[in-house]
Design a protein around this motif. Structure first.
Motif, mmCIF file in Angstrom:
data_model
loop_
_atom_site.group_PDB
_atom_site.id
_atom_site.type_symbol
_atom_site.label_atom_id
_atom_site.label_comp_id
_atom_site.label_asym_id
_atom_site.label_seq_id
_atom_site.Cartn_x
_atom_site.Cartn_y
_atom_site.Cartn_z
ATOM 1 N N ASP A 65 -7.399 -0.272 0.817
ATOM 2 C CA ASP A 65 -7.660 -1.842 0.736
ATOM 3 C C ASP A 65 -8.451 -2.872 -0.431
ATOM 4 N N LYS B 136 0.660 -0.907 -0.174
ATOM 5 C CA LYS B 136 0.139 -0.249 -0.350
ATOM 6 C C LYS B 136 1.065 1.389 0.001
ATOM 7 N N MET C 163 -7.083 -2.321 -3.943
ATOM 8 C CA MET C 163 -5.847 -3.322 -3.920
ATOM 9 C C MET C 163 -6.439 -4.511 -4.062
#
Length: 613
Positions: free
Chosen positions: A234, A90, A237
């Protein structure tokens, strides 16, 4: 384009030819950087010598300017369960979106000797066990703390440390990396951040601070290109909209007690539906579950305080509110005591006895073992504080991670778990595991659980399906190996496979016995050794079975076998590790030191992987 000539420059013919080949290939940013670097590294020479025409055309940085900081950033992660890896990725995506050139790597894949070439280094590291580095960080950690570690006077760095404050050596690995990099001469880009189990918010703040600090040190032209961008979420991703911060409500399809009648254990086989979630996983991954506390314990806690269960409290910075009872049921951790929590309660309440307790590390360590928040209130309370003030010091309910016991290839839209029910008595009260007893006693088919997939690249079947695999998983440590076998069966894998399983009694505790027998008959599983510790006068464990087959086991290792261990870290995994070294030492006719290096090399080559807790 103007060309350098030997007659109008201080360069010889070979140098002029090299420069004329290089200069046309440079970007404007590279020319700016080069001009600034030359000016700052040798101001006198830069003012005395005529600048090349091609560089002059690129409007070089004035002689007084400092060299631009490199936009190359290396992010190294040490991760056991995947959290540190996910956060490193990230951070990498966020930095890339801000104009940086980023390399993200596991510490085990990074050549330590390249460290002296790195100018901007970010470390994301979890702490494993009792203050130990994760398996894929061991070699790098040893190098950095050894005599061969280089001086790093030109290094800028920052550390994000993950841990669990219920352990004595909270975030120890990250703290050690941070201190050692400073000792070697590195300068911090941003201060180290230590994260507890609820790490999303502090990790995001760390990433933002690193991006801001790096951007401020760039040369003006490069800084203009590095415009601010929001941190990667999140959901961005992963393909699914569901994640750790947005769990999916998975329906329970089936819940079965795997233990036979008369066993003193209860091990639940739970099957959950992932239909409609878009969630995917591979064998070796884990499922995170956000559980609820025991309603009886919550009610006793509220009664001990003398509070109104219907009073509302604010549970986060966004201003969301819940009734006190629902907040304690679903949002806050109330069963685990930590030293930081006791310190906050002591500060909030001003109770002298609590201050005395936390003043002694040994007494705190002894006290928190086997006690919960109700014990604190009953012993030191009641406290004259408001519900809001009190819940403000509590930790958010962490997810519980369970090794997935199924293959998605064999069970589309499903995920299976193997969960041992935790029940015990301590300090005069019966206690129970938050998630395991929720699943064993209070949920049934048709109910739902909030879940997410925890990907773990550090526990995966070999890329080559012909590679022999040795699996060691007593008790609920059998879970990922059931997934391995299902996957190998579904894909038609023909490589050799050897399973070591152990538990208390053959008759009542042989988990998934019929499935293992089927795989042995079909050839999916080549060999199986079992150890049932309570069926013999002397307790026999999996490591004893390994020793009995030491010659053959070493032959498998010499043939390139990959070894996998899952289960209890403190006892079983430690004993298995030492046994593995002893087998290599004996059968390989090696010294202890050589055997330890052999096993360490296996870890480095990803031929020795552990999913331990």
């Amino acid at each position: 384009m103007l060309q350098l000539q030997v007659t109008n420059s201080p360069f010889n013919e070979e140098q002029a030819e090299l420069l004329n080949r290089l200069l046309p290939t440079l970007t404007e940013g590279q020319k700016v950087w080069l001009g600034g670097f030359l000016a700052a590294s040798s101001p006198a020479a830069a003012s005395a010598a005529p600048a090349p025409a091609a560089v002059e055309a690129a409007a070089p940085v004035p002689a007084a300017a400092a060299p631009a900081v490199s936009k190359d950033v290396t992010i190294l992660y040490g991760s056991q369960t995947g959290n540190a890896q996910r956060l490193a990725q990230k951070a990498g995506q966020t930095l890339q979106s801000n104009g940086f050139n980023v390399t993200v790597s596991a510490m085990s894949d990074f050549k330590p000797n390249n460290l002296k070439k790195v100018q901007n280094l970010l470390i994301v590291a979890s702490t494993h066990g009792e203050g130990d580095p994760p398996d894929n960080a061991i070699t790098f950690h040893e190098f950095l703390h050894g005599k061969r570690a280089p001086k790093l006077d030109d290094l800028q760095f920052s550390v994000l440390s993950l841990g669990d404050s219920s352990y004595e050596f909270f975030c120890q690995t990250g703290k050690e990396f941070d201190q050692r990099l400073e000792e070697l001469g590195g300068k911090r880009i941003a201060p180290r951040v230590d994260c507890d189990l609820d790490f999303d918010e502090p990790a995001a703040e760390w990433i933002d601070s690193v991006v801001k600090s790096l951007s401020e040190t760039l040369a003006p032209a490069a800084q203009a290109a590095a415009t601010a961008a929001p941190a990667v979420t999140d959901a961005q991703m992963t393909e699914s909209e569901y994640s750790r911060t947005n769990p999916f409500r998975a329906e329970i399809l089936e819940s079965i007690n795997l233990n036979g009648r008369g066993s003193n254990k209860e091990t639940r086989h739970i099957e959950l539906s992932l239909e409609g979630s878009g969630l995917t996983y591979k064998p070796g991954d884990a499922l995170g579950i956000y559980p609820e506390n025991d309603p009886k314990l919550v009610d006793e806690l509220i009664a001990a305080f003398g509070w109104n269960p219907d009073e509302t409290v604010t549970i986060n910075k966004q201003g969301d509110v819940l009734s006190l009872r629902n907040a304690l049921l679903t949002h806050y951790e109330i069963t685990v005591l930590t030293k930081p929590l006791l310190e906050k309660i002591a500060q909030l309440t001003g109770v002298d006895e609590l201050h005395e307790l936390i003043g002694s590390s040994d007494k705190v360590k002894e006290y928190v073992n086997g006690r919960d928040l109700l014990d604190v209130v009953q012993q030191f309370g009641p406290f004259g504080v408001s519900p809001q003030d009190f819940v403000n010091v509590l930790r958010k309910m962490p997810a519980r991670l369970y090794s997935i016991a199924s293959s998605l290839e064999a069970n589309p839209d499903e995920v299976h778990l193997t969960i041992g029910a935790v029940r015990y008595n301590a300090n005069g009260r019966d206690r129970s595991g938050v998630c395991s007893i929720l699943c064993a006693e209070r949920l049934e088919a048709g109910d739902t659980l909030p879940v997410y997939i925890q990907h773990n690249d550090n526990f995966k079947l070999p890329a080559n399906p012909e590679t022999p695999v040795i699996m060691i998983g007593p008790g609920t440590g059998v879970a990922p190996f059931r997934a391995f076998m299902q996957e190998r069966e579904e894909l038609g894998t023909e490589g050799p496979a050897w399973m070591f399983f152990g538990d208390q009694h053959f008759v009542t505790d042989f988990l998934y016995q019929t499935e293992w027998q089927k795989w042995l008959e079909s050839g999916v599983l080549t060999k199986m050794d079992v150890a049932f510790s309570r069926d013999t006068d002397e307790k026999v464990y999996v490591q004893h079975r390994m020793q009995e087959s030491s010659k053959e086991l070493f032959q498998w290792l010499q043939q390139g076998a990959a070894v996998y261990v899952c289960g209890d870290e403190k006892n079983m995994a430690h004993d298995v590790h030492q046994t593995l070294i002893s087998i290599v030492e004996k059968e390989g006719s090696m010294s202890r030191e050589q055997a330890e290096k052999y096993v360490a090399d296996m870890q480095q080559q990803k031929r020795y992987q552990r999913d331990v807790y």
